[in-house]
Design a protein around this motif. Structure first.
Motif, PDB file in Angstrom:
ATOM      1  N   HIS A 185      61.066  32.970  42.234  1.00  7.25           N
ATOM      2  CA  HIS A 185      60.765  32.932  43.657  1.00  7.25           C
ATOM      3  C   HIS A 185      59.609  32.018  44.029  1.00  7.25           C
ATOM      4  O   HIS A 185      59.480  31.657  45.205  1.00  7.25           O
ATOM      5  N   GLY A 186      58.752  31.663  43.090  1.00  9.00           N
ATOM      6  CA  GLY A 186      57.635  30.822  43.479  1.00  9.00           C
ATOM      7  C   GLY A 186      56.747  30.435  42.321  1.00  9.00           C
ATOM      8  O   GLY A 186      56.756  31.055  41.259  1.00  9.00           O
ATOM      9  N   ILE A 187      55.966  29.367  42.545  1.00 15.74           N
ATOM     10  CA  ILE A 187      54.870  28.976  41.668  1.00 15.74           C
ATOM     11  C   ILE A 187      53.720  28.589  42.579  1.00 15.74           C
ATOM     12  O   ILE A 187      53.860  27.726  43.452  1.00 15.74           O
ATOM     13  N   ASP A 188      52.573  29.250  42.436  1.00 14.78           N
ATOM     14  CA  ASP A 188      51.466  28.988  43.352  1.00 14.78           C
ATOM     15  C   ASP A 188      50.606  27.839  42.839  1.00 14.78           C
ATOM     16  O   ASP A 188      50.867  27.251  41.779  1.00 14.78           O
ATOM     17  N   ARG A 235      51.534  33.830  47.048  1.00 18.94           N
ATOM     18  CA  ARG A 235      50.597  32.909  47.697  1.00 18.94           C
ATOM     19  C   ARG A 235      49.267  33.623  47.917  1.00 18.94           C
ATOM     20  O   ARG A 235      49.241  34.825  48.172  1.00 18.94           O
ATOM     21  N   GLY A 236      48.166  32.872  47.817  1.00 17.30           N
ATOM     22  CA  GLY A 236      46.857  33.427  48.133  1.00 17.30           C
ATOM     23  C   GLY A 236      46.473  34.612  47.284  1.00 17.30           C
ATOM     24  O   GLY A 236      45.753  35.500  47.753  1.00 17.30           O
ATOM     25  N   TRP A 251      51.452  43.048  46.210  1.00 19.06           N
ATOM     26  CA  TRP A 251      50.787  43.258  44.931  1.00 19.06           C
ATOM     27  C   TRP A 251      49.800  42.132  44.684  1.00 19.06           C
ATOM     28  O   TRP A 251      49.959  41.025  45.208  1.00 19.06           O
ATOM     29  N   LYS A 252      48.759  42.400  43.914  1.00 22.80           N
ATOM     30  CA  LYS A 252      47.895  41.336  43.433  1.00 22.80           C
ATOM     31  C   LYS A 252      48.603  40.617  42.296  1.00 22.80           C
ATOM     32  O   LYS A 252      49.522  41.150  41.673  1.00 22.80           O
ATOM     33  N   VAL A 253      48.153  39.402  41.988  1.00 23.89           N
ATOM     34  CA  VAL A 253      48.855  38.610  40.985  1.00 23.89           C
ATOM     35  C   VAL A 253      48.680  39.162  39.574  1.00 23.89           C
ATOM     36  O   VAL A 253      49.399  38.753  38.660  1.00 23.89           O
ATOM     37  N   ASP A 254      47.747  40.106  39.375  1.00 24.93           N
ATOM     38  CA  ASP A 254      47.642  40.748  38.070  1.00 24.93           C
ATOM     39  C   ASP A 254      48.597  41.934  37.942  1.00 24.93           C
ATOM     40  O   ASP A 254      48.584  42.655  36.946  1.00 24.93           O
ATOM     41  N   GLY A 274      47.520  34.234  55.448  1.00 29.53           N
ATOM     42  CA  GLY A 274      47.770  35.603  55.009  1.00 29.53           C
ATOM     43  C   GLY A 274      48.751  36.374  55.855  1.00 29.53           C
ATOM     44  O   GLY A 274      49.030  37.545  55.566  1.00 29.53           O
ATOM     45  N   THR A 275      49.277  35.763  56.905  1.00 30.57           N
ATOM     46  CA  THR A 275      50.301  36.431  57.694  1.00 30.57           C
ATOM     47  C   THR A 275      51.561  36.621  56.855  1.00 30.57           C
ATOM     48  O   THR A 275      51.977  35.716  56.133  1.00 30.57           O
ATOM     49  N   VAL A 276      52.168  37.801  56.962  1.00 27.64           N
ATOM     50  CA  VAL A 276      53.332  38.155  56.156  1.00 27.64           C
ATOM     51  C   VAL A 276      54.546  38.311  57.059  1.00 27.64           C
ATOM     52  O   VAL A 276      54.469  38.936  58.121  1.00 27.64           O
TER      53      VAL A 276
END
Length: 344
Positions: A185-188, A235-236, A251-254, A274-276
């Motif tokens: 789904h993504g790579i930041d 993201r972010g 979730w946090k990236v950890d 940060g808008t979702v």
């Protein structure tokens, strides 16, 4: 095993959101959200949005609709800018998955034998440049790209699918990424990769996983044999998804749970501030809606012309968004429509 085209369809079927009347945004001065269908070409009147960048350039696909059967005509990658279709893939089966701020498009082509081949594409002509692959790989897809040009995707070999990162002309397979089905789904911009993979701990259902730049894998908190999570964006420092496919969550990236969004069923996109974007449900009215949240509070409800819709992109000023209206109630399929939303 799914081919690259099958994986993209499976990912699309996981994304579902619904509609209600427009409401003003609370992020700035009061404004009204409007919906606009993106143009397609010829008899390819259906399509979807799969990604976008902070410059307002969107990518996705167009195809001939088939509302009766589960399938549709072959997809053709598309690029939209300023509300106009500015590039389209020449070959059937060529699909666009993402774009970075430099304008590099990623996706894949499909050959005569039905095998997918990861590639980058010109955002002005749609011309393809194949990505380097190992000779043992059967199918490959390029699904996401970050600002630096690092690309995340998948490769099929050894009887299963694996998550792959292309960097500086080379490629690497991420550890513990083998699965019967990987959905990247993504790579930041920090090189962290988000995918849904089939985990034994989740009874072979898909659940979200993040790999950091060192290759360490983090499974999203809350997964067990009865509970799994669907994810959509990274993201972010946050991951947007659906906790147990029922509760919008970050979730946090950890991998630790950051928050569950009240009233939400899916968190699908994260903007620069940060808008979702995602789906909410009103239990009293028994109605779903497509919304934007800020700090967990609904700031806008997006108008749609169909029963279901999905948010893929939130613009950097929180006054634009893009996604797809779905032609059937349970999610994406053969008669979708690419759309944008603007707050004026």
């Amino acid at each position: 095993m799914f081919t690259g085209a099958g994986r993209l369809l499976a990912a699309t079927l996981l994304v579902t959101s619904f509609t209600v009347a427009a409401a003003p945004s609370a992020s700035a001065a009061v404004c009204v959200w409007t919906r606009t269908a993106l143009p397609t070409t010829g008899d390819r009147t259906a399509g979807d949005v799969t990604g976008g960048n902070d410059g307002g350039v969107l990518v996705g696909n167009t195809y001939k609709p088939n509302p009766i059967f589960a399938g549709s005509g072959p997809k053709y990658g598309a690029v939209w800018s300023g509300g106009k279709l500015v590039a389209s893939a020449a070959d059937p089966g060529t699909q666009f998955s993402g774009i970075n701020n430099a304008g590099t498009v990623v996706g894949f082509t499909i050959d005569a034998d039905g095998h997918s081949h990861a590639a980058t594409f010109s955002s002005t002509t749609g011309a393809a440049t194949p990505l380097p692959v190992d000779s043992s790989w059967i199918n490959t897809t390029a699904d996401a790209i970050n600002t630096a040009g690092d690309i995340a995707g998948t490769a099929d070999f050894g009887g299963s699918s694996h998550v792959v990162v292309w960097h500086a002309g080379g490629h690497k397979v991420l550890s513990q990424s083998s699965s019967r089905l990987d959905l990247v789904h993504g790579i930041d911009d920090q090189g962290r990769v988000l995918a849904d993979i089939a985990l034994p701990a989740a009874d072979n259902e898909l659940s979200g996983v993040v790999w950091d730049a060192s290759g360490a894998r983090h499974v999203l908190a809350g997964v067990d044999s009865q509970t799994w999570h669907t994810t959509f964006a990274i993201r972010g420092g946050l991951v947007a998804g659906s906790y147990d496919e029922a509760q919008a969550a970050l979730w946090k990236v950890d991998g630790t749970l950051s928050s569950k969004i009240a009233g939400g069923t899916k968190a699908e996109a994260i903007g620069a501030t940060g808008t979702v974007g995602g789906q909410a449900y009103d239990t009293a009215a028994q109605k779903y809606s497509t919304v934007l949240w800020k700090a967990g509070t609904v700031i806008a409800t997006l108008p749609t012309n169909s029963i279901t819709a999905g948010v893929v992109v939130v613009g950097p000023d929180d006054h634009t968004a893009a996604g797809s209206e779905y032609g059937r109630t349970w999610g994406g399929g053969p008669s979708d429509l690419p759309v944008t939303w603007h707050c004026m």
